[in-house]
Design an enzyme around this catalytic site. Structure first.
Site, PDB file in Angstrom:
ATOM      1  N   ARG A 110      10.445  -3.169   9.597  1.00 44.52           N
ATOM      2  CA  ARG A 110      10.561  -1.776  10.052  1.00 44.52           C
ATOM      3  C   ARG A 110      11.734  -1.170   9.276  1.00 44.52           C
ATOM      4  NH1 ARG A 110       9.305   1.395  14.734  1.00 44.52           N
ATOM      5  NH2 ARG A 110      10.944   2.892  15.228  1.00 44.52           N
ATOM      6  N   HIS A 137       2.862   4.434   9.437  1.00 45.86           N
ATOM      7  CA  HIS A 137       3.023   3.651  10.663  1.00 45.86           C
ATOM      8  C   HIS A 137       1.654   3.078  11.057  1.00 45.86           C
ATOM      9  CE1 HIS A 137       4.797   2.060  14.132  1.00 45.86           C
ATOM     10  NE2 HIS A 137       5.314   3.140  14.693  1.00 45.86           N
ATOM     11  N   GLN A 140       0.872   1.676  14.678  1.00 43.33           N
ATOM     12  CA  GLN A 140       0.718   2.718  15.688  1.00 43.33           C
ATOM     13  C   GLN A 140      -0.670   3.342  15.620  1.00 43.33           C
ATOM     14  OE1 GLN A 140       3.219   3.661  18.094  1.00 43.33           O
ATOM     15  NE2 GLN A 140       1.323   4.463  18.938  1.00 43.33           N
ATOM     16  N   ASP A 231       4.318  13.941  18.450  1.00 41.49           N
ATOM     17  CA  ASP A 231       5.401  13.021  18.129  1.00 41.49           C
ATOM     18  C   ASP A 231       6.686  13.838  18.075  1.00 41.49           C
ATOM     19  OD1 ASP A 231       6.839  10.779  17.405  1.00 41.49           O
ATOM     20  OD2 ASP A 231       6.099  10.688  15.356  1.00 41.49           O
ATOM     21  N   CYS A 271       3.517   8.627  20.747  1.00 39.80           N
ATOM     22  CA  CYS A 271       3.865   7.261  20.333  1.00 39.80           C
ATOM     23  C   CYS A 271       5.229   6.806  20.858  1.00 39.80           C
ATOM     24  CB  CYS A 271       3.815   7.145  18.812  1.00 39.80           C
ATOM     25  SG  CYS A 271       4.890   8.304  17.948  1.00 39.80           S
ATOM     26  N   ARG A 299       0.147  -1.533  22.112  1.00 37.89           N
ATOM     27  CA  ARG A 299       0.843  -2.014  20.915  1.00 37.89           C
ATOM     28  C   ARG A 299       0.913  -3.543  20.942  1.00 37.89           C
ATOM     29  NH1 ARG A 299       4.726   1.154  18.193  1.00 37.89           N
ATOM     30  NH2 ARG A 299       5.321  -0.787  17.150  1.00 37.89           N
TER      31      ARG A 299
END
Length: 313
Positions: A110, A137, A140, A231, A271, A299
């Protein structure tokens, strides 16, 4: 347990790496692992496997979900911060990739730059999973589409309306919609849209079909939507732009007025982490249309499927 593993790619760097059949395979394994977990059984298919987790950007959901995923599958995870390895500065990325490949069975990263992930995957001999970059991402997006399929039973003819920044989440959602032929509507302020260069590549993924629709009007894209998605307006690393971004996005909030324009059974997604009162209001985030926490839970299950499919090769 489900045993077919036809995915051809070594790594998950981008949704662009996946075939539609790969995505369906991930979803099939996700569903099975989730159902078995609900019955109190976790397949220990990664017994003895070790996952190295490089976090140059902190995250609660990403860290906890991947660590729990490895434990539930019988493996272990090692958490490495930028202070631990200082990848690309204290040590060349390719050297770090080669050394970690001698120690661990897979790497999750990440980070800020997409190029760091690409270089890591190029030199690593073990699978590399993009857990987030400033550009993409993919974990996600896979989770989001799995959640949509879980809620509606399908994603065919589901209208997805994304209201907000044309950021890493929006790009990966656009990619997966292009791969699966799903119409994806995006409303962003001028100057914050998905770029023309990105859209050209996404159109190629959609085999020339026009499935990504851009607008500057959040009300327009929200009409009859079955999924509303947003987001944060200010992502990690953009703190210096906060005041400018808050002004630019002030009319791009998901609130009750926007929800009323969508289908009665619209599902609201985010998210997380959410900045309550900015991109989404409390009453919507906590309201009956919100599936934000189901989305967050998934997730874990999607990442378990990815780990099983990639680390067991």
């Amino acid at each position: 347990m489900y045993e077919r593993m036809p995915m051809k790619c070594k790594d998950l760097i981008s949704i662009a790496d996946l075939l539609p059949s790969d995505i369906e395979e991930i979803f099939t394994v996700t569903r099975e692992l989730k159902e078995w977990h609900a019955k109190g059984y976790d397949e220990k298919c990664l017994n003895g496997k070790i996952l190295g987790m490089i976090f140059e950007k902190s995250s609660m959901r990403t860290r906890v979900s991947f660590e729990v995923a490895m434990v539930q599958l019988g493996g272990h995870a090692i958490y490495l911060t930028q202070g631990d390895i200082n990848l690309g500065k204290r040590e060349a990325v390719k050297d770090g990739a080669r050394v970690l490949s001698r120690y661990v069975d897979g790497i999750v990263i990440r980070t800020f730059g997409q190029e760091t992930i690409q270089e890591l995957a190029r030199y690593a001999t073990v699978p590399v999973i993009n857990a987030l970059s400033d550009y993409l991402h993919p974990c996600q997006a896979l989770t989001d589409m799995y959640t949509i399929k879980e809620k509606f039973g399908t994603y065919t003819n589901v209208k997805i309306a994304y209201i907000g920044d044309g950021n890493n989440v929006a790009r990966s959602l656009a990619q997966i919609c292009a791969k699966l032929g799903i119409h994806f509507y995006v409303a962003s302020p001028k100057g914050y849209e998905l770029s023309s260069e990105f859209l050209a590549k996404a159109k190629q993924m959609a085999e020339g079909y026009d499935v990504i629709h851009l607008s500057h009007d959040p009300k327009e894209v929200a009409k009859n939507a079955q999924v509303l998605y947003t987001d944060t307006w200010v992502s990690m690393g953009q703190e210096a732009e906060k005041a400018v971004r808050q002004q630019a996005f002030r009319d791009f909030q998901i609130n009750n007025d926007i929800v009323k324009l969508a289908k009665n059974d619209v599902k609201v997604m985010h998210c997380l982490p959410a900045h309550r009162g900015e991109e989404i209001t409390d009453d919507v985030l906590d309201g009956p249309n919100s599936i934000v926490y189901d989305q967050a839970e998934n997730r874990l299950h999607v990442e378990k499927a990815l780990l099983k499919l990639l680390l067991r090769k």
